[in-house]
Design a protein around this motif. Structure first.
Motif: not given
Ligand SMILES: Cc1ncc(COP(=O)(O)O)c(C=O)c1O
Length: 398
Positions: A337-345, A370-378
């Motif tokens: 994601y292109g935003k300067k925010q930590d990934s936990v927040d 700077g990333h988020l993981r998406l699982s596509f198991g749903g």
């Protein structure tokens, strides 16, 4: 910097009297997010990697018969039921690993316990353990619990391949072991054959062990899977960890297995015995049934996840402001994601605003930030609704 999601949300931890070993680690943010998400209504989960399919009816029915007719009430020998080990040696022959069922396979409580036993067996206090980042979060905790030092080698973000210049520069006299997961969680990378051969050469040249944590070896959409243990001269210095969890939709059974040399397994058995004695016998029987009758169940998982991959890739391409590499294996995609925010927040903000559960990239080592993981198991319809919400979040609410 690793950050606990539970701590960020205000969870209190007793510290007085608690071992430093344990104080220094955290529950994997993958599971932390699951726990936090339970407090919200109508959450769509792209969090923990669980295939939405149930264990097949055929496996469950046969298991029910087994429970009534076989003695499942007693411990097995520590390495596991011989019948299961024999069947597994036939299975792993298909990926080029020759193993003696009596001495070179051990059944574990999921791949997770297999990795844990390997790390506890191979890592001494102060040893350096090379691992790739972004890479599976639990490897970090397991190495720290053993008193080792995780040393990260960043994958190249262009295609999440191994950066050998970086890897070589991280090897020191203290390096003991390399951990690699193929296909990789969280990037979905299927490592190229030539790269794994090169990795094996590095391990041999520097006299390093390898833990090949490969629970997704069956799930490759593009490219070809290569097991490090199948490379000539590598089985003696490699512990390969596999699992029934994803391949047969059996995450709850907690069933996995490790393959290595007899000499290494004899040592690992001490840890396995000290922490769990043996894998649950009922699950070991389920494993035998899955190997005998589970090929259509395994195909169903593969087909379902392949379709899900098409859905998520199509949708993510349409979301403005994010970037990602199309995963060639497993069922994870890491989005930048292109935003300067930590990934936990960021993950918490998404959960609060649109009730979508993701995993903060910082869980996967420094290059995950700077990333988020998406699982596509749903379920497909859930994925689509979740992606609709994510699109709204990234395009309107961020
Ligand atoms: C890379 C990796 N290793 C190990 C595991 C744990 O697998 P198991 O359920 O067999 O313990 C997972 C689960 O998501 C994983 O992604």
């Amino acid at each position: 910097m690793r950050k606990s999601v539970l701590a960020a949300e205000g969870t209190k931890f007793l510290t007085k009297g608690i071992s430093k070993r344990v104080k220094d680690i955290m529950v994997s943010p993958i599971k932390e997010m699951r726990m936090i998400a339970q407090n919200y209504n109508d959450v769509i989960s792209f969090g923990q990697g669980i295939p939405y399919l149930d264990t097949s009816e055929e496996i469950r029915k046969r298991l029910a018969e087994t429970v009534m007719t076989k003695d499942i009430s007693k411990y097995s020998v520590s390495p596991g039921l011989l019948e299961l080990r024999e069947k597994l040696t036939i299975k792993i022959k298909n990926i080029g690993i020759m193993a003696d069922p009596k001495s070179e396979i051990m059944i574990t409580n999921g791949a997770m316990e297999g990795i844990f036993c390997a790390v506890m067996t191979l890592v001494d206090k102060g040893d350096e353990v090379l691992m790739f980042t972004p890479g599976f979060s639990s490897h970090i905790e397991q190495v720290m619990l053993a008193g080792g030092k995780p040393v990260f080698s960043s994958l190249k973000e262009k295609d999440w391949s191994i950066d050998f210049e970086d890897l070589n520069s991280k090897i020191t006299k203290k390096t003991k072991l390399i951990i690699v997961s193929n296909p990789n969680n969280p990037t979905g990378t299927v490592f190229r054959k030539e790269d794994l051969l090169r990795l094996a050469e590095i391990a041999k040249k520097n006299d390093l062990f390898v833990i090949a944590d490969d629970p997704y070896n069956f799930l490759v959409y593009e490219g070809e899977y290569l097991s490090v243990s199948s490379i000539p001269g590598m089985k003696e210095r490699t512990v390969s960890c596999f699992s029934f969890s994803k391949e047969y939709a059996m995450t709850g059974y907690r069933l996995g297995y490790v393959v290595s040399s007899q000499e290494i397994l004899n040592q690992m058995m001490k840890v396995h015995d000290a922490c769990s004695i043996c894998a649950p016998v009922i699950s070991q029987h389920a494993g035998v049934i899955a190997l005998n009758f589970g090929s259509s169940a395994s195909s169903a998982v593969k087909d379902a996840l392949k379709k899900n991959r098409e859905i998520i890739v199509k949708w993510l391409k349409e979301i403005k402001g994010i970037q990602f590499v199309i995963p060639n294996g497993a069922y994870y995609v890491l989005i930048r994601y292109g935003k300067k925010q930590d990934s936990v927040d960021m993950a918490l903000d998404i959960l609060k605003k649109v009730q979508v559960e993701t995993v903060p990239g910082s869980a996967f080592g420094p290059s995950g930030e700077g990333h988020l993981r998406l699982s596509f198991g749903g379920r497909p319809e859930q994925l689509i609704e979740g992606l609709r919400r994510l699109k709204r979040y990234f395009e309107e609410l961020i």
